[in-house]
Scaffold this motif. Structure first.
Motif, PDB file in Angstrom:
ATOM      1  N   GLY A  41      74.580  85.455 100.319  1.00 53.90           N
ATOM      2  CA  GLY A  41      75.066  84.256 100.997  1.00 53.90           C
ATOM      3  C   GLY A  41      74.608  82.932 100.429  1.00 53.90           C
ATOM      4  O   GLY A  41      74.943  81.875 100.967  1.00 53.90           O
ATOM      5  N   LEU A  42      73.844  82.967  99.316  1.00 55.63           N
ATOM      6  CA  LEU A  42      73.451  81.702  98.680  1.00 55.63           C
ATOM      7  C   LEU A  42      74.687  81.037  98.100  1.00 55.63           C
ATOM      8  O   LEU A  42      75.501  81.693  97.445  1.00 55.63           O
ATOM      9  N   THR A  43      74.836  79.750  98.327  1.00 53.47           N
ATOM     10  CA  THR A  43      76.022  79.040  97.843  1.00 53.47           C
ATOM     11  C   THR A  43      75.727  78.104  96.674  1.00 53.47           C
ATOM     12  O   THR A  43      76.637  77.489  96.126  1.00 53.47           O
ATOM     13  N   ALA A  44      74.458  77.989  96.295  1.00 54.34           N
ATOM     14  CA  ALA A  44      74.071  77.201  95.122  1.00 54.34           C
ATOM     15  C   ALA A  44      72.969  77.963  94.413  1.00 54.34           C
ATOM     16  O   ALA A  44      71.864  78.120  94.949  1.00 54.34           O
ATOM     17  N   ILE A  45      73.263  78.457  93.200  1.00 56.76           N
ATOM     18  CA  ILE A  45      72.332  79.319  92.470  1.00 56.76           C
ATOM     19  C   ILE A  45      72.189  78.786  91.043  1.00 56.76           C
ATOM     20  O   ILE A  45      73.135  78.845  90.257  1.00 56.76           O
ATOM     21  N   GLU A  46      71.012  78.263  90.714  1.00 59.23           N
ATOM     22  CA  GLU A  46      70.791  77.794  89.352  1.00 59.23           C
ATOM     23  C   GLU A  46      70.868  78.974  88.390  1.00 59.23           C
ATOM     24  O   GLU A  46      70.090  79.920  88.496  1.00 59.23           O
ATOM     25  N   PRO A  73      83.995  82.512  95.037  1.00 63.10           N
ATOM     26  CA  PRO A  73      84.537  81.285  95.634  1.00 63.10           C
ATOM     27  C   PRO A  73      83.502  80.648  96.565  1.00 63.10           C
ATOM     28  O   PRO A  73      82.813  81.348  97.318  1.00 63.10           O
ATOM     29  N   GLY A  74      83.372  79.347  96.463  1.00 60.88           N
ATOM     30  CA  GLY A  74      82.444  78.638  97.341  1.00 60.88           C
ATOM     31  C   GLY A  74      81.005  78.644  96.877  1.00 60.88           C
ATOM     32  O   GLY A  74      80.135  78.103  97.555  1.00 60.88           O
ATOM     33  N   VAL A  75      80.741  79.261  95.714  1.00 67.71           N
ATOM     34  CA  VAL A  75      79.383  79.303  95.175  1.00 67.71           C
ATOM     35  C   VAL A  75      79.316  78.458  93.905  1.00 67.71           C
ATOM     36  O   VAL A  75      80.174  78.586  93.030  1.00 67.71           O
ATOM     37  N   SER A  76      78.312  77.593  93.809  1.00 66.19           N
ATOM     38  CA  SER A  76      78.116  76.802  92.595  1.00 66.19           C
ATOM     39  C   SER A  76      76.994  77.415  91.771  1.00 66.19           C
ATOM     40  O   SER A  76      76.046  78.000  92.319  1.00 66.19           O
ATOM     41  N   TYR A  77      77.109  77.278  90.448  1.00 69.80           N
ATOM     42  CA  TYR A  77      76.142  77.866  89.526  1.00 69.80           C
ATOM     43  C   TYR A  77      75.640  76.767  88.581  1.00 69.80           C
ATOM     44  O   TYR A  77      75.981  76.751  87.390  1.00 69.80           O
ATOM     45  N   PRO A  78      74.848  75.841  89.087  1.00 72.83           N
ATOM     46  CA  PRO A  78      74.410  74.722  88.256  1.00 72.83           C
ATOM     47  C   PRO A  78      73.492  75.152  87.116  1.00 72.83           C
ATOM     48  O   PRO A  78      72.795  76.164  87.201  1.00 72.83           O
ATOM     49  N   VAL A  79      73.527  74.367  86.040  1.00 74.58           N
ATOM     50  CA  VAL A  79      72.659  74.599  84.885  1.00 74.58           C
ATOM     51  C   VAL A  79      71.977  73.286  84.524  1.00 74.58           C
ATOM     52  O   VAL A  79      72.528  72.201  84.725  1.00 74.58           O
ATOM     53  N   LEU A  80      70.783  73.402  83.990  1.00 74.92           N
ATOM     54  CA  LEU A  80      70.032  72.221  83.572  1.00 74.92           C
ATOM     55  C   LEU A  80      70.476  71.789  82.183  1.00 74.92           C
ATOM     56  O   LEU A  80      70.617  72.623  81.289  1.00 74.92           O
TER      57      LEU A  80
END
Length: 303
Positions: A41-46, A73-80
C-alpha cells in the motif's frame, strides 16, 4: 491536540536504506522489495539514485531496477538526481518523479558535495527547470535541519532559507532531514514553526533518523504542527554514517503502527509491510531495526 486525519508515507528503503550496503544487492532483490512495498500500500517508493557509481556503487543498477519494476497505478517511484547528467539518465529510465538534495549546513554541504549551499542551489536550478519542463514532479531534501556532525546546532532560519529557495525553484514538497538524529520534539516543533512561516506546512515532510531514539516522538511532534508527510525506511534500513553502529532511518513498520494507534489513515497493510521488511532483512542477512517487527519475531538473524 490536532493531528492530521491521513499521513502520506514516503518509503526510502530501496534507495536511502540500501545505498550504503557494502555488498551489491541484486537487481532482482531490489525489484522484489519495491513490488512488495507497493503491494503493501505504499504510494511513494524511492526506487534508486542516478549519482555517479564511483561515489555510490550500490545505486549503479538504478536504470535496470526502473526497467524491471512493474509500476502500479497511483504509485510514484522517485529517484535522486544530483545534476543534469543524472536527470538525463532518470528521464531515459522513465522516471516521473525526482528528488534533489541540499543542506542547511555549510560545512556538511562542502564535505558532502564539495560546494557551498548557494552553489548547490545554483546547480540544481537548471536540473529542476528541465525536469519541470519535461512534466516531472520534483521533491527537495534539506539535510542537517536539527544538527550537523561538523557544526552542531543549525539555526532554524537557515533551514527556512534553503527550504524557501527550493520551493521557489519549483519543488512540490520539501523534506526536512534530521541527518544525525539529534533532534528532540520541542526543537522539531520549533523548526516547523519557523520553516512554516516561509513554506506552507502542507508542502513540508519529515525525515527523522532514529540515532538517539527520538524519531517517533519527533514525528508525532511535527504532526501536531500540521506536517502530514513522513519519510521512513522498511525495517529501518540505512544506518547513520556519523554515529558508528547507530540506527539511521526510522522503520516504516513502527511509524505505521503508531499512526494506526492514533486512528490516522495511511492506506498501508501492516502485515504485508512486515513481510516486505522480513524479506529484505533475510536477503541482507541482518536483523530488522523495526521494534514492531522484532516483537512479531521477524528477521531475528544472528551474526
Amino acid at each position: 491536540m490536532t493531528l492530521p486525519r491521513a499521513v502520506r508515507i514516503v518509503e526510502v528503503g530501496p534507495r536511502d536504506g540500501l545505498q550504503n550496503e557494502a555488498q551489491p544487492v541484486p537487481v532482482a532483490v531490489k525489484v522484489e522489495l519495491i513490488e512488495r512495498l507497493a503491494a503493501a500500500g505504499l504510494t511513494a517508493i524511492e526506487a534508486g539514485s542516478f549519482v555517479s557509481p564511483k561515489w555510490v556503487p550500490q545505486m549503479a543498477s538504478s536504470a535496470e531496477v526502473m526497467a524491471a519494476i512493474t509500476r502500479c497505478p497511483g504509485v510514484s517511484y522517485p529517484v535522486l538526481v544530483p545534476n543534469l547528467q543524472g536527470l538525463e539518465q532518470a528521464l531515459a529510465a522513465g522516471a516521473a518523479d525526482i528528488a534533489v538534495f541540499a543542506a542547511a549546513s555549510e560545512s556538511f554541504s562542502k564535505k558532502n558535495i564539495n560546494c557551498t549551499i548557494a552553489e548547490s542551489l545554483d546547480r540544481f536550478a537548471p536540473v529542476i527547470d528541465k525536469a519541470l519542463a519535461a512534466g516531472l514532479v520534483v521533491r527537495g531534501y534539506v539535510s542537517c535541519v536539527l544538527g550537523c556532525p561538523y557544526e552542531g546546532d543549525i539555526a532554524a532560519e537557515a533551514v527556512a532559507d534553503v527550504a524557501r529557495r527550493l520551493l521557489d525553484m519549483g519543488c512540490a514538497e520539501i523534506s526536512l532531514g534530521d541527518t544525525i538524529g539529534t533532534g528532540t520534539p520541542g526543537k522539531a516543533q520549533a523548526l516547523i514553526e519557523t520553516v512554516a512561516a516561509r513554506v506552507p506546512v502542507e508542502r513540508l515532510a519529515a525525515h527523522f533518523h532514529d540515532t538517539y531514539g527520538q524519531a517517533l516522538a519527533n514525528i508525532f511532534a511535527v504532526m501536531e504542527k500540521g506536517v502530514a508527510a513522513v519519510d521512513s525506511s522498511v525495517a529501518g534500513l540505512g544506518g547513520c554514517p556519523y554515529a558508528k553502529g547507530a540506527s539511521g532511518n526510522v522503520a516504516t513498520e513502527d511509524v505505521v503502527y503508531m499512526l494506526n494507534g492514533l486512528g490516522i489513515t495511511t492506506g498501508i497493510d501492516l502485515d504485508k509491510l512486515v513481510q516486505a521488511g522480513d524479506f529484505i532483512c533475510r536477503e541482507l542477512g541482518r536483523t530488522t531495526e523495526s521494534k514492531f517487527a522484532r516483537a512479531k519475531g521477524c528477521a531475528m538473524i544472528s551474526g
